[in-house]
Design a protein around this motif. Sequence first.
Motif, mmCIF file in Angstrom:
data_model
loop_
_atom_site.group_PDB
_atom_site.id
_atom_site.type_symbol
_atom_site.label_atom_id
_atom_site.label_comp_id
_atom_site.label_asym_id
_atom_site.label_seq_id
_atom_site.Cartn_x
_atom_site.Cartn_y
_atom_site.Cartn_z
ATOM 1 N N ALA A 65 -35.443 -64.927 70.191
ATOM 2 C CA ALA A 65 -35.042 -65.097 71.592
ATOM 3 C C ALA A 65 -35.328 -63.812 72.372
ATOM 4 O O ALA A 65 -34.957 -62.722 71.926
ATOM 5 C CB ALA A 65 -33.562 -65.460 71.679
ATOM 6 N N PRO A 66 -35.960 -63.915 73.540
ATOM 7 C CA PRO A 66 -36.315 -62.704 74.282
ATOM 8 C C PRO A 66 -35.118 -61.981 74.903
ATOM 9 O O PRO A 66 -35.197 -60.777 75.173
ATOM 10 C CB PRO A 66 -37.276 -63.218 75.353
ATOM 11 N N PHE A 67 -34.011 -62.697 75.177
ATOM 12 C CA PHE A 67 -32.846 -62.086 75.823
ATOM 13 C C PHE A 67 -31.574 -62.533 75.117
ATOM 14 O O PHE A 67 -31.616 -63.329 74.168
ATOM 15 C CB PHE A 67 -32.786 -62.473 77.312
ATOM 16 N N GLY A 68 -30.435 -62.045 75.580
ATOM 17 C CA GLY A 68 -29.149 -62.446 75.033
ATOM 18 C C GLY A 68 -28.782 -63.857 75.445
ATOM 19 O O GLY A 68 -29.209 -64.351 76.493
ATOM 20 N N GLU A 69 -27.929 -64.495 74.638
ATOM 21 C CA GLU A 69 -27.597 -65.893 74.866
ATOM 22 C C GLU A 69 -26.952 -66.136 76.232
ATOM 23 O O GLU A 69 -27.293 -67.085 76.929
ATOM 24 C CB GLU A 69 -26.650 -66.383 73.763
ATOM 25 N N GLY A 70 -26.002 -65.305 76.633
ATOM 26 C CA GLY A 70 -25.318 -65.499 77.909
ATOM 27 C C GLY A 70 -25.648 -64.448 78.943
ATOM 28 O O GLY A 70 -24.919 -64.299 79.930
ATOM 29 N N GLU A 71 -26.737 -63.734 78.755
ATOM 30 C CA GLU A 71 -27.095 -62.620 79.626
ATOM 31 C C GLU A 71 -27.647 -63.123 80.962
ATOM 32 O O GLU A 71 -28.585 -63.913 81.008
ATOM 33 C CB GLU A 71 -28.145 -61.752 78.932
ATOM 34 N N LEU A 91 -27.333 -69.912 86.841
ATOM 35 C CA LEU A 91 -26.651 -68.613 86.832
ATOM 36 C C LEU A 91 -27.614 -67.449 86.663
ATOM 37 O O LEU A 91 -27.185 -66.297 86.634
ATOM 38 C CB LEU A 91 -25.603 -68.574 85.717
ATOM 39 N N GLY A 92 -28.898 -67.736 86.514
ATOM 40 C CA GLY A 92 -29.876 -66.682 86.322
ATOM 41 C C GLY A 92 -30.098 -66.306 84.868
ATOM 42 O O GLY A 92 -30.634 -65.231 84.578
ATOM 43 N N ARG A 93 -29.720 -67.176 83.930
ATOM 44 C CA ARG A 93 -29.950 -66.923 82.511
ATOM 45 C C ARG A 93 -31.306 -67.489 82.096
ATOM 46 O O ARG A 93 -31.751 -68.511 82.619
ATOM 47 C CB ARG A 93 -28.839 -67.546 81.669
ATOM 48 N N ASP A 94 -31.945 -66.833 81.139
ATOM 49 C CA ASP A 94 -33.285 -67.230 80.702
ATOM 50 C C ASP A 94 -33.227 -68.576 79.977
ATOM 51 O O ASP A 94 -32.494 -68.736 78.994
ATOM 52 C CB ASP A 94 -33.858 -66.159 79.780
ATOM 53 N N MET A 95 -34.020 -69.555 80.434
ATOM 54 C CA MET A 95 -33.981 -70.895 79.863
ATOM 55 C C MET A 95 -34.563 -70.940 78.460
ATOM 56 O O MET A 95 -34.069 -71.676 77.603
ATOM 57 C CB MET A 95 -34.750 -71.864 80.769
ATOM 58 N N LEU A 96 -35.619 -70.175 78.199
ATOM 59 C CA LEU A 96 -36.196 -70.162 76.857
ATOM 60 C C LEU A 96 -35.182 -69.638 75.843
ATOM 61 O O LEU A 96 -35.036 -70.200 74.744
ATOM 62 C CB LEU A 96 -37.461 -69.301 76.841
ATOM 63 N N THR A 97 -34.465 -68.587 76.207
ATOM 64 C CA THR A 97 -33.439 -68.048 75.320
ATOM 65 C C THR A 97 -32.339 -69.067 75.071
ATOM 66 O O THR A 97 -31.901 -69.268 73.930
ATOM 67 C CB THR A 97 -32.828 -66.775 75.932
ATOM 68 N N ARG A 98 -31.887 -69.730 76.119
ATOM 69 C CA ARG A 98 -30.829 -70.736 75.971
ATOM 70 C C ARG A 98 -31.304 -71.907 75.120
ATOM 71 O O ARG A 98 -30.532 -72.473 74.338
ATOM 72 C CB ARG A 98 -30.414 -71.248 77.349
ATOM 73 N N LEU A 99 -32.569 -72.278 75.262
ATOM 74 C CA LEU A 99 -33.117 -73.378 74.472
ATOM 75 C C LEU A 99 -33.146 -73.017 72.984
ATOM 76 O O LEU A 99 -32.829 -73.843 72.127
ATOM 77 C CB LEU A 99 -34.526 -73.709 74.976
ATOM 78 N N ILE A 100 -33.525 -71.790 72.684
ATOM 79 C CA ILE A 100 -33.584 -71.339 71.287
ATOM 80 C C ILE A 100 -32.187 -71.274 70.683
ATOM 81 O O ILE A 100 -31.946 -71.760 69.566
ATOM 82 C CB ILE A 100 -34.290 -69.972 71.207
ATOM 83 N N PRO A 251 -19.357 -73.251 77.704
ATOM 84 C CA PRO A 251 -20.127 -72.049 78.035
ATOM 85 C C PRO A 251 -19.287 -70.801 77.747
ATOM 86 O O PRO A 251 -18.058 -70.882 77.713
ATOM 87 C CB PRO A 251 -20.395 -72.218 79.536
ATOM 88 N N PRO A 252 -19.953 -69.665 77.505
ATOM 89 C CA PRO A 252 -21.395 -69.424 77.650
ATOM 90 C C PRO A 252 -22.225 -69.815 76.440
ATOM 91 O O PRO A 252 -23.401 -69.492 76.387
ATOM 92 C CB PRO A 252 -21.448 -67.917 77.867
#
Length: 304
Positions: A65-71, A91-100, A251-252
């Motif tokens: 994952a490129p970023f933190g889960e709830g970042e 909320l501005g969180r990365d969708m790819l990270t959330r998907l992973i 969430p998160p």
Amino acid sequence: MTVLVSLIVGLGLFFIIGLAARVALQAAAPARHRPMFRDMPLTAAFGLAVILVYVVVAILAPVIAPFGEGEVLGDQYLPWAAPHYLGTDKLGRDMLTRLIYGARNTVGIAFATTALAFVAGSVLGIWAALAGGWLDQGLSRLVDALMAIPALVFSLLLLTIFGTSVLTLILVIAAVDATRVYRLARSVAQGIVVMDYIEAARLRGEGNWHLIRREILPNAMAPLVAEFGLRFCFVFLSISALSFLGLGIKPPTADWGSMVRENATLITFGDITPLLPAGAIALLTVAVNFVVDWQLHRASGLRD
């Protein structure tokens, strides 16, 4: 809550890793030692490949994952572009990270729930068929009453009463699905307990637990394994549906069902981002069904 989610996910993934390792070892064996894979249809091979990919993604989620889960990283609903290759959510969180991370949370919790439902339902169903009498009638009538209530409505009612923590979610869905497993296990066991080898074991003085563990369960394994795959799909979809309704994984913590709900607004603007978690849910469901169909075909003894 984060510690509880990690513990549950870890237990579920432990069993998935063991199963995947066994499959990989069998697939790597010489052809004469693996007739099971020699005649595997393309649909089953596709299903196994998809399941293994999901397992790898779930295990390595913190690494890939490129970023933190709830970042929270930027503005909401950013378009697909580097560094947010699938954009951002409301909320501005990365969708790819959330998907992973959703693969680890949704699949891991669904597997742990299915395993709990199967342990409870199988043991009670086989025990009822073996004991008979008032115990069989009492458990069966209770299960009939519970199954008369629609599963989703019953789950919503119980979650409203007991809360929506991860542990409560697992226990509620496992209790609802254990009734379905009970019916199958009892039906299969009733055809086994009348066999001569069961009577011989009883004459040897074997107890009920020995009969269940050494005589009945091994002979009932084929339909139970197939039902496990199907039940996993139903549990997986139930968790996603409850999350979509706001009563599932909170969430998160990333979850595919809640991701569809949170980003559904984008559909009106022609953005397919909400379809990504929905597609991940559908793809895994189809893959598991392909593998289950193959296993049922093998267990039936039929040949093409």
